[in-house]
Design a protein around this motif. Sequence first.
Motif, short mmCIF file in Angstrom:
data_model
loop_
_atom_site.label_atom_id
_atom_site.label_comp_id
_atom_site.label_asym_id
_atom_site.label_seq_id
_atom_site.Cartn_x
_atom_site.Cartn_y
_atom_site.Cartn_z
N ASP A 350 0.62 -1.25 0.12
CA ASP A 350 -0.12 -0.05 -0.05
C ASP A 350 0.90 1.31 0.02
O ASP A 350 0.43 2.48 -0.54
CB ASP A 350 -0.93 0.00 1.36
N PHE A 351 2.15 1.16 0.40
CA PHE A 351 2.96 2.45 0.48
C PHE A 351 4.05 2.37 -0.38
O PHE A 351 5.11 2.99 -0.29
CB PHE A 351 3.34 2.42 2.04
N ASN A 352 3.77 1.57 -1.46
CA ASN A 352 5.04 1.28 -2.41
C ASN A 352 4.83 2.50 -3.59
O ASN A 352 5.75 2.42 -4.45
CB ASN A 352 4.89 -0.09 -3.12
N ALA A 353 4.03 3.19 -3.45
CA ALA A 353 3.75 4.42 -4.67
C ALA A 353 4.88 5.57 -4.41
O ALA A 353 5.22 5.49 -3.06
CB ALA A 353 2.43 5.05 -4.60
N LEU A 354 5.31 6.25 -5.34
CA LEU A 354 6.21 7.25 -5.20
C LEU A 354 5.93 8.47 -4.23
O LEU A 354 6.72 9.04 -3.52
CB LEU A 354 6.58 7.99 -6.57
N ASP A 355 4.36 8.58 -4.03
CA ASP A 355 4.01 9.57 -3.39
C ASP A 355 3.13 9.02 -2.09
O ASP A 355 2.31 9.97 -1.47
CB ASP A 355 3.03 10.68 -4.08
N ALA A 356 3.37 7.92 -1.74
CA ALA A 356 2.61 7.32 -0.65
C ALA A 356 3.06 7.74 0.73
O ALA A 356 1.97 7.47 1.85
CB ALA A 356 2.65 5.85 -0.61
N ILE A 357 4.09 8.50 0.80
CA ILE A 357 4.34 8.81 2.31
C ILE A 357 4.74 10.26 2.18
O ILE A 357 5.53 11.01 1.19
CB ILE A 357 5.92 8.11 2.65
N ASN A 358 4.15 11.00 3.23
CA ASN A 358 4.22 12.28 3.17
C ASN A 358 5.82 12.92 3.26
O ASN A 358 6.45 12.51 3.88
CB ASN A 358 3.70 13.03 4.49
N ASP A 359 6.19 13.95 2.54
CA ASP A 359 7.60 14.68 2.24
C ASP A 359 8.46 13.55 2.24
O ASP A 359 9.72 13.64 2.58
CB ASP A 359 7.75 15.34 3.74
N VAL A 360 8.36 12.38 1.57
CA VAL A 360 9.29 11.52 1.22
C VAL A 360 8.84 11.12 -0.48
O VAL A 360 7.68 10.80 -0.77
CB VAL A 360 9.15 10.27 1.81
N ILE A 361 9.85 10.91 -1.24
CA ILE A 361 9.84 10.50 -2.63
C ILE A 361 10.23 9.11 -2.60
O ILE A 361 11.39 8.53 -2.10
CB ILE A 361 10.87 11.32 -3.55
N GLY A 362 9.24 8.23 -3.14
CA GLY A 362 9.47 6.66 -3.24
C GLY A 362 8.86 6.14 -1.98
O GLY A 362 8.57 6.78 -1.01
N GLY A 363 8.57 5.05 -2.23
CA GLY A 363 7.68 4.27 -0.98
C GLY A 363 8.53 3.22 -0.14
O GLY A 363 9.90 3.13 -0.05
N CYS A 364 7.72 2.38 0.39
CA CYS A 364 8.41 1.22 1.24
C CYS A 364 7.29 0.01 1.18
O CYS A 364 6.09 0.30 0.49
CB CYS A 364 8.67 1.67 2.55
N ARG A 365 7.65 -0.98 1.63
CA ARG A 365 6.73 -2.29 1.58
C ARG A 365 6.83 -2.78 3.22
O ARG A 365 7.91 -2.72 4.04
CB ARG A 365 6.88 -3.10 0.70
#
Length: 468
Positions: A350-365
């Motif tokens: 769910d957080f793998n998108a480039l803009d999924a995390i505020n103030d961060v470029i790129g996601g995580c899993r």
Amino acid sequence: MKATVFDAIVVGSGAGGAAAAFGLSQAGAKVLVLEAGPSYDPLKDYKLSSDNWENEGLPYKPGSQVRYTVAALQALDKQHSTLRSWNHKTKLVHREKNRQSQGYEHLQAVGGSTLRYTGEAHRLNPRPMKLASEHGAGADWPITYPDLEPYYLSAEKLIGVAGASDDQIRPRSAPYPLPPHAMSYVSQILGRGFQKLNLSWTANSLAALSQPYDGRPPCNQCGQCALGCSRLDKGTADLPFIAKALATGNCEVRSECRATEIVADDKYTITAVHYADRQGNQHKVTATTYLLAAGAVETPRLLLNSKSINNDDGQIGKHFLETLAWNSSALHPQNIASHRGHPSDAICWDFNALDAINDVIGGCRFSLGVAESGLAGPAAYANRVVGGWGAGQKRKVREQFGHVISVGGIGESLPHEKSFIDLDPEVKDHLGLPVARIHSHLDDMAINRIRFMATKSRELLQAAGAGQ
């Protein structure tokens, strides 16, 4: 030096080098693979069937660990104190004022680090392939996801990847060759936490057989992938790639043979590779095609140690991409048998998108992290979970074994100038060559990404009903 001519020379036999050797030899090319480390016999060398399997771990044969150094790491800022490594018994794991290196997670051997990975077999999210044009960071890929898709299919079929074929982010033109693994009980418990937070929790795609395939048995769900798989069900690069390359009769693998220099002419064309065998004897080999696949640390080291390689732009070894990871563990009130099952059988994208995390470029899993945290055996419980000694400690281990639940996040790493590889000016290996020196720096975006993974991991444990 005695010269031998090949169609292709591949330096390194990990995932990239092994796959290249397979493809070339299948096409009829005469291929030489140079591997600095030893070869492993899964049926003889791995220790999971021994009484002392947990303490012996993955056997490190002579030459299987890369020698390197780590430059001084940055000071720890007090405002990030909640991100320091911590254990309920020892409290702070490191009390130094600067970051401490956990070590370069690598295995130098035929098959490379795939011998110790858990078998996660993911396709790229297509969106980050346009990272620069969409978000002004890193660089765009020179190829597209549709360009890669047929090769993904080929590799998945060769390896025997098991997974669910309904991925909406990474479109497929054909299903995985094997069905997904059933989720372990601990993954089902953790999945309830994801569900409470309205997050997805799906079967992971794994290079571990869920059914008999290609003459190999299915995974027995022992959960110890990182200690060496003696059942042959894990898709390590030495099995589907190197073994099949050798079977063509077109491939030769020379283990314990370290490439020492890449030779180029005055037009910057590669003309030869020099290497030292296990006795230290020097050799020269030539080919029409050269593939350098020695890993993120040893590849720049070899190039920097090669006098005729052009580094006028100073970019060799620069913008070293690290793996950003977080793991949180807690005790669940129930015995959830967390030592059983594949250690990475489920995942949240769910957080793998480039803009999924505020103030961060790129996601995580996020995924299960029991094995990742090293808490899948009774010795680890005795040392890191329960206290005391003697009969009391034994009783507590019996009472609490199987109760630990862990969740971990792994995130993107964006390139920047302060993380790079160079040569150590003082330390040399047994051949007299400078070893690689790792420079690691966490910039603000990396720290923000780690903080997000830490916060979300703790929330997920709480939602799953975990306690201390």
